[in-house]
Design an enzyme around this catalytic site. Structure first.
Site, PDB file in Angstrom:
ATOM      1  N   HIS A   9      -7.638  -5.357  -1.125  1.00 48.70           N
ATOM      2  CA  HIS A   9      -6.426  -4.512  -1.025  1.00 48.70           C
ATOM      3  C   HIS A   9      -5.511  -5.525   0.140  1.00 48.70           C
ATOM      4  CE1 HIS A   9      -3.632  -1.201  -0.817  1.00 48.70           C
ATOM      5  NE2 HIS A   9      -3.812  -0.909   0.501  1.00 48.70           N
ATOM      6  N   SER A  63       0.824  -1.105   0.045  1.00 51.67           N
ATOM      7  CA  SER A  63       0.054   0.016  -0.003  1.00 51.67           C
ATOM      8  C   SER A  63       1.147   1.170  -0.041  1.00 51.67           C
ATOM      9  CB  SER A  63      -0.987  -0.046   1.247  1.00 51.67           C
ATOM     10  OG  SER A  63      -2.077   0.956   1.241  1.00 51.67           O
ATOM     11  N   ASP A  98       0.324  -4.059  -4.104  1.00 49.68           N
ATOM     12  CA  ASP A  98      -1.051  -3.117  -4.344  1.00 49.68           C
ATOM     13  C   ASP A  98      -0.771  -1.880  -3.745  1.00 49.68           C
ATOM     14  OD1 ASP A  98      -3.505  -3.168  -5.450  1.00 49.68           O
ATOM     15  OD2 ASP A  98      -4.466  -3.087  -3.406  1.00 49.68           O
TER      16      ASP A  98
END
Length: 242
Positions: free
Chosen positions: A172, A73, A96
């Site tokens: 996610h 992230s 991601d």
């Protein structure tokens, strides 16, 4: 409490290669989305510069060492900054990479992870767009991004909703299951399907064509390039990091 996926990743890596040194950087206090997306995005740059300094000191002491950074992230962009500021990373893996505040046309795209941040950059996208889910708490419908950022980018299930996951948070985090699974399962997540087009901000590509084989995850290697698709079902890899 430190993230379970980080501890698991460290243990799995050391089991595979006991000669390597794994350092964890847990910055959840600065990465918490509920503080402010704008604030956390900005924090990636200051923490990333600090981490780059640490990496440079390690490289000075051990010139021949290969430094591989793995970030999820916002952590992917943090590593991008660390790589840009230090110039010593052999490889950066973005799991991601975060989209909100970075990917929008007027966002901080210059602060996103880039393939120029290390000798080799590989990226896995799992939550770049979810057209059917709009949460009440967040003003976004995805936490990741579809924008290609590496030498090679992988798009499991087209990089959008991941089967078996609950909402955008589940998709996610699903990338953590995928990556940690590959550490003990070399060769399993290999694909020769590439996207027939280039995804963009909120513009997924859901067409494929045949290309050269490439392996997603821990054993991804320099020389791979392109935008790869791989189909993954919930029963193939257990869901752990929800």
């Amino acid at each position: 409490m430190e993230a379970l996926w980080m501890k698991d990743m460290q243990n799995l890596m050391v089991e595979e290669d006991p000669t390597q040194t794994v350092i964890r950087c847990d910055w959840k206090q600065g990465a918490a989305w509920h503080i402010s997306i704008l604030q956390t995005a900005a924090t990636t740059q200051s923490v990333g510069e600090w981490l780059g300094d640490v990496a440079k000191k390690i490289k000075v002491k051990k010139p021949g060492i290969k430094i591989h950074g793995v970030g999820h992230s916002l952590g992917a962009h943090l590593l991008g900054k660390a790589g840009r500021s230090s110039g010593v990373f052999s490889r950066i893996t973005g799991l991601d990479p975060a989209g909100p505040d970075f990917e929008e046309p007027d966002g901080a795209r210059d602060k996103m992870l880039s393939k120029s941040d290390a000798e080799f950059v590989d990226v896995i996208h799992t939550n770049g767009y979810d057209e059917g889910f709009w949460p009440n708490f967040y003003p976004v419908n995805h936490f990741g991004t579809l924008i290609p950022l590496g030498d090679v980018d992988f798009y499991p299930n087209y990089g959008t909703e991941q089967p078996g996951c609950s909402g955008i948070g589940g998709s996610h985090s699903r990338v953590l299951d995928y990556y940690n699974y590959t550490i003990k399962h070399p060769g399993v997540l290999t694909t020769n399907q590439v996207l027939d087009g280039t995804p963009g901000y909120e513009k997924p590509v859901k067409k494929t064509k045949r290309g050269r084989p490439a392996e997603m995850g821990y054993y991804c290697k320099r020389g791979y390039n392109g935008l790869y698709y791989i189909s993954l079902a919930p029963e193939q890899i257990p869901l752990k990091y929800k």
